[in-house]
Design a protein around this motif. Structure first.
Motif, PDB file in Angstrom:
ATOM      1  N   ASN A  25       0.818  -1.218   0.000  1.00 20.57           N
ATOM      2  CA  ASN A  25       0.000   0.000   0.000  1.00 20.57           C
ATOM      3  C   ASN A  25       0.847   1.262   0.000  1.00 20.57           C
ATOM      4  OD1 ASN A  25      -2.354  -1.523   0.096  1.00 20.57           O
ATOM      5  ND2 ASN A  25      -2.439  -1.512   2.326  1.00 20.57           N
ATOM      6  N   GLN A  26       2.161   1.101   0.004  1.00 22.62           N
ATOM      7  CA  GLN A  26       3.067   2.249   0.035  1.00 22.62           C
ATOM      8  C   GLN A  26       3.469   2.643  -1.390  1.00 22.62           C
ATOM      9  OE1 GLN A  26       6.171   0.941   2.686  1.00 22.62           O
ATOM     10  NE2 GLN A  26       4.752   0.743   4.417  1.00 22.62           N
ATOM     11  N   PRO A  27       3.609   3.932  -1.650  1.00 19.81           N
ATOM     12  CA  PRO A  27       3.801   4.433  -3.021  1.00 19.81           C
ATOM     13  C   PRO A  27       4.851   3.701  -3.866  1.00 19.81           C
ATOM     14  CG  PRO A  27       3.476   6.259  -1.547  1.00 19.81           C
ATOM     15  CD  PRO A  27       3.541   5.034  -0.673  1.00 19.81           C
ATOM     16  N   PRO A  28       6.042   3.381  -3.339  1.00 11.91           N
ATOM     17  CA  PRO A  28       7.021   2.751  -4.230  1.00 11.91           C
ATOM     18  C   PRO A  28       6.622   1.348  -4.694  1.00 11.91           C
ATOM     19  CG  PRO A  28       8.070   3.611  -2.222  1.00 11.91           C
ATOM     20  CD  PRO A  28       6.598   3.607  -1.997  1.00 11.91           C
ATOM     21  N   PHE A  29       5.697   0.702  -3.938  1.00  9.39           N
ATOM     22  CA  PHE A  29       5.455  -0.721  -4.170  1.00  9.39           C
ATOM     23  C   PHE A  29       4.037  -1.050  -4.634  1.00  9.39           C
ATOM     24  CE2 PHE A  29       8.522  -0.224  -0.611  1.00  9.39           C
ATOM     25  CZ  PHE A  29       9.667  -0.523  -1.345  1.00  9.39           C
ATOM     26  N   ARG A  30       3.240  -0.028  -4.904  1.00 12.65           N
ATOM     27  CA  ARG A  30       1.878  -0.295  -5.376  1.00 12.65           C
ATOM     28  C   ARG A  30       1.877  -1.030  -6.711  1.00 12.65           C
ATOM     29  NH1 ARG A  30      -2.531   1.780  -3.160  1.00 12.65           N
ATOM     30  NH2 ARG A  30      -2.312   3.221  -1.406  1.00 12.65           N
ATOM     31  N   HIS A  31       2.952  -0.857  -7.456  1.00 12.94           N
ATOM     32  CA  HIS A  31       3.060  -1.528  -8.753  1.00 12.94           C
ATOM     33  C   HIS A  31       4.296  -2.419  -8.785  1.00 12.94           C
ATOM     34  CE1 HIS A  31      -0.207   0.973 -10.181  1.00 12.94           C
ATOM     35  NE2 HIS A  31       0.437   2.043  -9.740  1.00 12.94           N
ATOM     36  N   ALA A  32       4.597  -3.029  -7.637  1.00 11.55           N
ATOM     37  CA  ALA A  32       5.755  -3.923  -7.561  1.00 11.55           C
ATOM     38  C   ALA A  32       5.558  -5.124  -8.470  1.00 11.55           C
ATOM     39  CB  ALA A  32       5.957  -4.388  -6.119  1.00 11.55           C
ATOM     40  N   CYS A  33       6.633  -5.498  -9.171  1.00 11.88           N
ATOM     41  CA  CYS A  33       6.591  -6.702  -9.994  1.00 11.88           C
ATOM     42  C   CYS A  33       7.468  -7.809  -9.404  1.00 11.88           C
ATOM     43  CB  CYS A  33       7.013  -6.400 -11.432  1.00 11.88           C
ATOM     44  SG  CYS A  33       8.659  -5.667 -11.576  1.00 11.88           S
ATOM     45  N   ILE A  34       8.144  -7.490  -8.300  1.00 10.85           N
ATOM     46  CA  ILE A  34       9.015  -8.433  -7.605  1.00 10.85           C
ATOM     47  C   ILE A  34       8.657  -8.388  -6.125  1.00 10.85           C
ATOM     48  CG2 ILE A  34      11.414  -9.032  -7.041  1.00 10.85           C
ATOM     49  CD1 ILE A  34      12.124  -7.268  -9.613  1.00 10.85           C
ATOM     50  N   LEU A  35       8.625  -9.561  -5.488  1.00 19.69           N
ATOM     51  CA  LEU A  35       8.337  -9.642  -4.069  1.00 19.69           C
ATOM     52  C   LEU A  35       9.490 -10.344  -3.363  1.00 19.69           C
ATOM     53  CD1 LEU A  35       6.047  -9.080  -1.954  1.00 19.69           C
ATOM     54  CD2 LEU A  35       5.361 -11.454  -2.287  1.00 19.69           C
ATOM     55  N   LEU A  36       9.985  -9.755  -2.288  1.00 20.67           N
ATOM     56  CA  LEU A  36      11.036 -10.358  -1.473  1.00 20.67           C
ATOM     57  C   LEU A  36      10.379 -10.965  -0.241  1.00 20.67           C
ATOM     58  CD1 LEU A  36      13.678  -7.466  -1.638  1.00 20.67           C
ATOM     59  CD2 LEU A  36      13.339  -9.358  -3.246  1.00 20.67           C
ATOM     60  N   TRP A  71      -1.986 -17.338  -8.821  1.00 25.65           N
ATOM     61  CA  TRP A  71      -2.822 -16.498  -9.679  1.00 25.65           C
ATOM     62  C   TRP A  71      -2.979 -15.105  -9.079  1.00 25.65           C
ATOM     63  CZ3 TRP A  71      -7.588 -20.189 -10.783  1.00 25.65           C
ATOM     64  CH2 TRP A  71      -7.124 -21.302 -11.491  1.00 25.65           C
ATOM     65  N   ALA A  72      -3.221 -15.021  -7.766  1.00 31.29           N
ATOM     66  CA  ALA A  72      -3.428 -13.724  -7.114  1.00 31.29           C
ATOM     67  C   ALA A  72      -2.175 -12.854  -7.212  1.00 31.29           C
ATOM     68  CB  ALA A  72      -3.826 -13.931  -5.652  1.00 31.29           C
ATOM     69  N   LEU A  73      -1.018 -13.457  -6.981  1.00 32.38           N
ATOM     70  CA  LEU A  73       0.245 -12.712  -7.116  1.00 32.38           C
ATOM     71  C   LEU A  73       0.417 -12.204  -8.537  1.00 32.38           C
ATOM     72  CD1 LEU A  73       2.500 -15.130  -5.057  1.00 32.38           C
ATOM     73  CD2 LEU A  73       2.161 -12.716  -4.504  1.00 32.38           C
ATOM     74  N   GLU A  74       0.172 -13.093  -9.487  1.00 33.08           N
ATOM     75  CA  GLU A  74       0.341 -12.744 -10.904  1.00 33.08           C
ATOM     76  C   GLU A  74      -0.624 -11.640 -11.314  1.00 33.08           C
ATOM     77  OE1 GLU A  74       0.974 -15.454 -14.844  1.00 33.08           O
ATOM     78  OE2 GLU A  74      -0.863 -15.798 -13.710  1.00 33.08           O
ATOM     79  N   GLU A  75      -1.874 -11.719 -10.838  1.00 33.21           N
ATOM     80  CA  GLU A  75      -2.871 -10.717 -11.206  1.00 33.21           C
ATOM     81  C   GLU A  75      -2.560  -9.349 -10.597  1.00 33.21           C
ATOM     82  OE1 GLU A  75      -6.789 -12.278 -10.352  1.00 33.21           O
ATOM     83  OE2 GLU A  75      -6.365 -14.118 -11.476  1.00 33.21           O
ATOM     84  N   PHE A  76      -1.906  -9.340  -9.448  1.00 28.38           N
ATOM     85  CA  PHE A  76      -1.469  -8.075  -8.868  1.00 28.38           C
ATOM     86  C   PHE A  76      -0.362  -7.456  -9.715  1.00 28.38           C
ATOM     87  CE2 PHE A  76       1.369  -5.550  -6.227  1.00 28.38           C
ATOM     88  CZ  PHE A  76       0.488  -4.704  -5.585  1.00 28.38           C
ATOM     89  N   GLY A  77       0.436  -8.309 -10.373  1.00 26.03           N
ATOM     90  CA  GLY A  77       1.543  -7.831 -11.196  1.00 26.03           C
ATOM     91  C   GLY A  77       2.887  -8.402 -10.802  1.00 26.03           C
ATOM     92  N   ILE A  78       2.909  -9.308  -9.807  1.00 29.28           N
ATOM     93  CA  ILE A  78       4.158  -9.931  -9.371  1.00 29.28           C
ATOM     94  C   ILE A  78       4.604 -10.966 -10.399  1.00 29.28           C
ATOM     95  CG2 ILE A  78       5.284 -11.303  -7.565  1.00 29.28           C
ATOM     96  CD1 ILE A  78       4.515  -8.496  -6.638  1.00 29.28           C
TER      97      ILE A  78
END
Length: 206
Positions: free
Chosen positions: A64-75, A91-98
């Motif tokens: 929910n923080q500005p730099p990561f609202r469109h994150a394509c990588i998750l640590l 599917w949920a991760l992929e649909e978010f954009g991860i």
């Protein structure tokens, strides 16, 4: 399946151990929604306030923080994706954009579900992961190059990672198990024609 070659973008640090598939996507959403509708409910209990059917956000949650609202990588942390075998978590991760999850270890079934959906799971030791998280926390994008098996970011040396060569080739081409089988469709058809002659009783006739 979408091919994976190079992905570059914000990497959201969620260094929490034992993130299970129910935390990634709740069973209630799976029973209510279909594929393509799961992204808004990714990490629902972390992302929204309790009972927030209206999706009232928790400001402190990383996505929910500005730099990561469109994150394509998750640590992630140790044993990411443990718990039930629901493919809908991927599917949920992929649909978010991860497109890539980097963690010290993964739940086995979750790991294989990632590979079947074009989402790259990378195992990285804790020290290397912490170094990446420190860089990512500033909003600096990471670049994941599957062909070179390398993670790059401004201010750090390129970081190699290990990955099975056969699985790498399939991700680079965007081939899941069905696609792999279809590559042999001519041979399969030839076998069926020959087998129909030998064992006609095994085939339904019209």
């Amino acid at each position: 399946m979408k091919a994976f070659t190079v992905v570059k973008g914000p990497a959201a640090p969620l260094l929490r151990n034992n993130v299970d598939t129910d935390l990634i996507i709740r069973i209630e959403r799976i029973s209510q929604l279909v594929r393509g509708q799961l992204g808004p409910w990714l990490f629902e209990t972390l992302r929204y306030r309790e009972g927030a059917a209206s999706q009232e956000e928790r400001e402190e949650f990383v996505l929910n923080q500005p730099p990561f609202r469109h994150a394509c990588i998750l640590l992630g942390g140790v044993n990411f994706g443990c718990g039930s075998s629901r493919e809908m978590a991927v599917w949920a991760l992929e649909e978010f954009g991860i497109r890539c999850v980097i963690a010290p270890s993964f739940g086995d079934i979750f790991y294989n579900n990632c590979l079947q959906n074009g989402l790259l799971p990378i195992c990285l030791d804790a020290a290397s992961l912490e170094k990446l998280a420190a860089v990512a926390a500033t909003g600096t994008p990471l670049e994941i190059d599957l062909r070179a098996r390398e993670i790059r970011a401004s201010g750090i040396k390129p970081m190699p990672f290990e990955f099975d060569a056969a699985r790498q080739a399939l991700l680079l081409e965007g081939l899941d198990e069905v696609d792999q089988t279809l590559r042999f469709s001519d041979e399969i058809d030839a076998f069926r024609r020959a087998d129909r002659v030998k064992r006609s009783w095994a085939y339904m006739t019209r």
